[in-house]
Structure formats: C-alpha cells, structure tokens
Design an enzyme around this catalytic site. Structure first.
Site, PDB file in Angstrom:
ATOM      1  N   GLY A  44       0.780  -1.233   0.000  1.00 13.83           N
ATOM      2  CA  GLY A  44       0.000   0.000   0.000  1.00 13.83           C
ATOM      3  C   GLY A  44       0.810   1.281   0.000  1.00 13.83           C
ATOM      4  N   ASP A 102      -4.910   2.742  10.984  1.00 18.92           N
ATOM      5  CA  ASP A 102      -6.295   2.527  11.410  1.00 18.92           C
ATOM      6  C   ASP A 102      -6.281   2.120  12.886  1.00 18.92           C
ATOM      7  OD1 ASP A 102      -9.010   2.013  11.478  1.00 18.92           O
ATOM      8  OD2 ASP A 102      -8.948   0.227  10.234  1.00 18.92           O
ATOM      9  N   ARG A 164      -5.604  -0.351  -6.108  1.00 21.16           N
ATOM     10  CA  ARG A 164      -4.374   0.325  -5.683  1.00 21.16           C
ATOM     11  C   ARG A 164      -3.904   1.344  -6.719  1.00 21.16           C
ATOM     12  NH1 ARG A 164      -2.332  -2.469  -1.215  1.00 21.16           N
ATOM     13  NH2 ARG A 164      -2.520  -4.724  -1.216  1.00 21.16           N
TER      14      ARG A 164
HETATM   15  P1  IMP Z   1      -4.029  -1.215  11.338  1.00 17.93           P
HETATM   16  O1  IMP Z   1      -3.086  -2.244  11.873  1.00 17.93           O
HETATM   17  O2  IMP Z   1      -5.453  -1.507  11.711  1.00 17.93           O
HETATM   18  O3  IMP Z   1      -3.641   0.204  11.646  1.00 17.93           O
HETATM   19  O4  IMP Z   1      -4.070  -1.482   9.789  1.00 17.93           O
HETATM   20  C1  IMP Z   1      -3.431  -0.743   8.849  1.00 17.93           C
HETATM   21  C2  IMP Z   1      -3.652  -1.425   7.526  1.00 17.93           C
HETATM   22  O5  IMP Z   1      -5.032  -1.725   7.353  1.00 17.93           O
HETATM   23  C3  IMP Z   1      -3.295  -0.524   6.377  1.00 17.93           C
HETATM   24  O6  IMP Z   1      -1.954  -0.675   5.985  1.00 17.93           O
HETATM   25  C4  IMP Z   1      -4.248  -0.964   5.305  1.00 17.93           C
HETATM   26  O7  IMP Z   1      -3.681  -2.018   4.570  1.00 17.93           O
HETATM   27  C5  IMP Z   1      -5.450  -1.499   6.040  1.00 17.93           C
HETATM   28  N1  IMP Z   1      -6.576  -0.529   6.061  1.00 17.93           N
HETATM   29  C6  IMP Z   1      -7.102   0.106   7.126  1.00 17.93           C
HETATM   30  N2  IMP Z   1      -8.128   0.911   6.761  1.00 17.93           N
HETATM   31  C7  IMP Z   1      -8.257   0.768   5.427  1.00 17.93           C
HETATM   32  C8  IMP Z   1      -9.133   1.369   4.442  1.00 17.93           C
HETATM   33  O8  IMP Z   1     -10.016   2.199   4.700  1.00 17.93           O
HETATM   34  N3  IMP Z   1      -8.928   0.980   3.159  1.00 17.93           N
HETATM   35  C9  IMP Z   1      -7.975   0.078   2.793  1.00 17.93           C
HETATM   36  N4  IMP Z   1      -7.145  -0.488   3.664  1.00 17.93           N
HETATM   37  C10 IMP Z   1      -7.277  -0.154   4.979  1.00 17.93           C
END
Ligand code: IMP
Length: 179
Positions: A44, A102, A164
């Site tokens: 990403g 996130d 992407r």
């Molecule tokens: P975290 O560990 O929950 O902070 O996840 C981060 C990862 O979740 C990011 O690198 C994304 O790959 C994925 N992610 C979180 N929210 C989204 C979204 O709204 N769209 C796409 N991917 C997301």
C-alpha cells in the site's frame, strides 16, 4: 472501469502531490543531521513512497518490508513478516512509510521490530490517519491527511488487492463490500 466503483473522491492527485511537497521539505529540515532510511510497508505504501521521495532533497535510502495484518475490510490480530529488510538499520534513523493508520496494530508491531533490529530512532509517516479506528495508543509523526472513518481505496489502498492503481483516494461504493 475502476472509477465507476468509487462513491466519491476525497483526496485528489494534486492535493496529494502538494502535501508530499510540504512533507518532503519538513523531513529535510527535521533530519538535517542524519537523513532517514525510508521503510515502506508493501504494497500500500508504494505510490505514497514514490511521490514523497521525489520531494526529499537529502541523501536518503529506501527499503521495504511486507507484513500481513489485514484481510478484507477488517483488521486482524497478529503481524507476520513476509519480506524483511534488505539492509542493516543499526544506528539509523528509520521513517516507516505507511498508507493508512487505522487500529495502529500493524505499526506498533513493526516499530517494535525495527527497534529490536538496532534502529536509533523510528518514526512514522502515513498518507492517511483514521484516528477514530485506533485501538492502540500509537501516533504517526507525520500525516498527509486525516481520514474520515470510511473504507477508502486508491493511491495504494486496496480492497481485496484491487484499486491500488487509482491515482486518488476515494470511498468505495458500499454495495461492493457489504453483503
Ligand atoms: P491497522 O493495523 O489496523 O492500523 O491497519 C493498517 C492497515 O489496514 C493498512 O496498511 C491498510 O492495509 C489497512 N486498512 C485500514 N483501513 C483501510 C481502508 O479504509 N482501506 C484500505 N485499507 C485499509
């Protein structure tokens, strides 16, 4: 075409480029003593890494890591390394480049891993920050944009590996991911 699946555009290509220009200048000045190694989290971070690095003038190096922590539209628990760094980061300033923060679980783990590899300092730069999604108390040191609490795609962000390649960040039409 991909565009038809997008409910609305939230950050345009031009807005992203302008923000990367500002962030690049800030990184040059914040790391004047010792430029960082940019560590992109695959896949990403690629478009953001490409745009950002063009606006950094100091002598930086880049590397990539691939970790899994996510499937579909929900974050899952643990982080596994699929591709590790190519180079040593002992004594280095590391700047993790991420598409979106996130829950914060992925970054908390990656940050810990990079310190255990001997990095002097580990900071985070994210294209998007979904503050409302946070489950772990971790902060991005640099953020291009605050992100609304919606599922977004494009500029590196995917839904099941698609979208992407969109040149902007948008919200995916809900009927495409809700059952
Ligand atoms: P975290 O560990 O929950 O902070 O996840 C981060 C990862 O979740 C990011 O690198 C994304 O790959 C994925 N992610 C979180 N929210 C989204 C979204 O709204 N769209 C796409 N991917 C997301």
């Amino acid at each position: 075409m991909l565009n038809q699946d997008v409910e609305k555009v939230i950050f345009t290509e031009e807005q992203i480029r302008n923000r990367c220009e500002e962030l690049g200048k800030q990184i040059d000045s914040d790391y004047a003593d010792q430029p960082p190694i940019l560590v992109g989290l695959l896949k990403g971070s690629i478009p953001f890494m490409v745009e950002l690095m063009k606006h950094i003038s100091s002598k930086i190096q880049i590397d990539f890591m691939d970790v899994t922590s996510y499937s579909g539209t929900r974050s899952v628990g643990d982080v596994k390394i699929l591709k590790d760094l190519d180079r040593s980061i002992i004594g280095e300033n590391v700047l993790i480049v991420e598409d979106i923060v996130d829950t914060g679980k992925t970054l908390a783990k990656v940050k810990e891993m990079l310190y255990s590899k001997g990095a002097k300092d580990v900071k985070i730069i994210a294209l998007l920050d979904k503050e409302e999604g946070r489950l772990i108390d971790i902060k991005s040191d640099y953020v291009a944009f605050k992100c609304p609490n919606e599922f977004v795609i494009g500029f590196g962000l995917d839904y099941n590996q698609d979208y992407r390649n969109l040149p902007y960040v948008g919200v995916l039409k809900e009927e495409l991911y809700k059952e």
